[in-house]
Design a protein around this motif. Structure first.
Motif, PDB file in Angstrom:
ATOM      1  N   ASP A 118       0.873  -1.166   0.000  1.00 27.84           N
ATOM      2  CA  ASP A 118       0.000   0.000   0.000  1.00 27.84           C
ATOM      3  C   ASP A 118       0.917   1.224   0.000  1.00 27.84           C
ATOM      4  O   ASP A 118       1.557   1.536   1.010  1.00 27.84           O
ATOM      5  N   ASP A 150       1.536   5.372  -1.392  1.00 27.66           N
ATOM      6  CA  ASP A 150       0.907   6.589  -1.904  1.00 27.66           C
ATOM      7  C   ASP A 150       1.913   7.652  -2.329  1.00 27.66           C
ATOM      8  O   ASP A 150       1.549   8.827  -2.477  1.00 27.66           O
ATOM      9  N   ASN A 158      -4.217  -5.914  -2.814  1.00 23.28           N
ATOM     10  CA  ASN A 158      -4.570  -5.128  -4.005  1.00 23.28           C
ATOM     11  C   ASN A 158      -5.259  -5.982  -5.055  1.00 23.28           C
ATOM     12  O   ASN A 158      -6.203  -5.526  -5.718  1.00 23.28           O
ATOM     13  N   GLU A 185      -8.758  -6.659  -3.920  1.00 20.98           N
ATOM     14  CA  GLU A 185      -9.584  -5.461  -4.084  1.00 20.98           C
ATOM     15  C   GLU A 185     -10.053  -5.299  -5.528  1.00 20.98           C
ATOM     16  O   GLU A 185     -11.167  -4.827  -5.779  1.00 20.98           O
ATOM     17  N   GLN A 194      -5.681   5.858 -10.909  1.00 20.32           N
ATOM     18  CA  GLN A 194      -5.316   5.306  -9.605  1.00 20.32           C
ATOM     19  C   GLN A 194      -3.891   5.668  -9.210  1.00 20.32           C
ATOM     20  O   GLN A 194      -3.616   5.968  -8.053  1.00 20.32           O
ATOM     21  N   HIS A 233      -2.615   5.993  -5.610  1.00 18.92           N
ATOM     22  CA  HIS A 233      -2.664   4.602  -5.150  1.00 18.92           C
ATOM     23  C   HIS A 233      -1.683   3.784  -5.985  1.00 18.92           C
ATOM     24  O   HIS A 233      -2.077   2.982  -6.829  1.00 18.92           O
ATOM     25  N   TYR A 257      -1.924  -0.116  -5.815  1.00 17.00           N
ATOM     26  CA  TYR A 257      -3.085  -0.623  -6.548  1.00 17.00           C
ATOM     27  C   TYR A 257      -2.886  -0.479  -8.051  1.00 17.00           C
ATOM     28  O   TYR A 257      -3.236  -1.378  -8.821  1.00 17.00           O
TER      29      TYR A 257
END
Length: 312
Positions: free
Chosen positions: A43, A45, A57, A60, A261, A267, A270
């Protein structure tokens, strides 16, 4: 006979000359791919340190409705665009093959020039051409009494409009097929004409088999390119918020969602997982195409193998 020391010297020099390419491969391709796979398990950012998320991920993605919509849009576009683009490119190549003299070079250049246009410029151009009220496409349809659709706002016509825009860039495919047509022996056409074959029979029985390897190549390349569609779509539908809201998710292609994303929502983990899913999809489709295509492709160096495949 060459001595072993000389062979070893030549081998070392071969590696020396290959070294720049190998470094480029590792630094700019293999390295980023490994880093992307590692990030897909985190994860991240871009601000805080990556936190290990395992297969979170990927799990998800199975629950994200936007992923399913993006895959559906991209698949619809690919299925519609690839056959249509190759059919039109083959028609243009056949036209080029009939042109001789000084005009031949001129028309080859004219047919290829659109491929030199930047994709962003093409997106902006077709945003005006496909305008539902004042676009030239609908004005042309109006000459025949046809009420043109809202290409950029009606969700049912967004993807056909994108396909229409993509047909602008057929130069590379046309030139590849034209080169294949130029290599078809004229003797085969003459023999077919002596046997009484008409134009359609000559095209089906001589032209298509002899250029099947080029057709096979452009099918694979165009499929991969279509699955990675991004520049024109993003320019037309995601450059302004109003265009995005009017078209909804109809123009949400897979790479566009991946870009959002990664670079809009930050993200990165992701987005990396989305990239690897796309890589897997392209790999599976390419393998299927290769397995299926090899049964129908004629290779001039293997006439017996091709004949055997045709009799199966």
């Amino acid at each position: 006979m060459r001595t072993r020391p000389r062979l070893r010297t030549e081998t070392r020099w071969a590696y020396v000359f290959l070294l720049p390419w190998l470094l480029g491969l590792v630094i700019f391709q293999v390295g980023p791919m490994v880093a992307s796979f590692v990030l897909s398990l985190t994860d991240y950012d871009l601000i805080s340190s990556p936190r290990f998320a395992g297969l979170g991920n990927y799990a998800e993605m199975l629950q994200d409705p936007k992923v399913a919509a993006a895959i559906g849009n991209t698949a619809f576009y690919t299925v519609l665009h690839v056959p249509l683009a190759i059919a039109i490119a083959l028609l243009l190549a056949l036209m080029l093959n009939r042109i001789t003299g000084r005009a031949a070079g001129f028309f080859r250049t004219v047919f290829y020039l659109p491929s030199m246009t930047p994709y962003v410029a093409v997106g902006v151009l077709f945003l005006f051409l496909l305008n539902g009220q004042a676009g030239l496409v609908n004005q042309f349809l109006g000459l025949f009494g046809i009420d043109g659709p809202q290409w950029t706002t009606d969700p049912a016509w967004v993807k056909p409009g994108i396909v229409l825009m993509s047909l602008w860039n057929l130069g590379t495919t046309t030139i590849i097929l034209f080169a294949a047509l130029r290599n078809v022996p004229r003797e085969l056409y003459e023999a077919a004409m002596i046997d009484g074959a008409g134009p359609w029979q000559r095209f089906r029985s001589v032209t298509v088999p002899m250029i099947s390897s080029a057709l096979f190549f452009v099918v694979i390349v165009n499929t991969i390119t279509s699955l990675q569609m991004f520049d024109q779509v993003y320019t037309m539908f995601f450059g302004s918020q109003s265009a995005q809201q009017s078209s909804g998710d109809a123009a949400l292609f897979y790479v566009v969602y991946l870009f959002q994303q990664g670079f809009q929502f930050l993200h990165m983990g992701y987005a990396s997982a989305l990239a690897w899913l796309l890589f897997a999809i392209i790999a599976v489709i390419t393998v299927i195409q290769v397995k299926a295509g090899n049964r129908f492709v004629y290779y001039e160096s293997e006439p017996h193998g091709a004949a055997e495949r045709e009799t199966r």
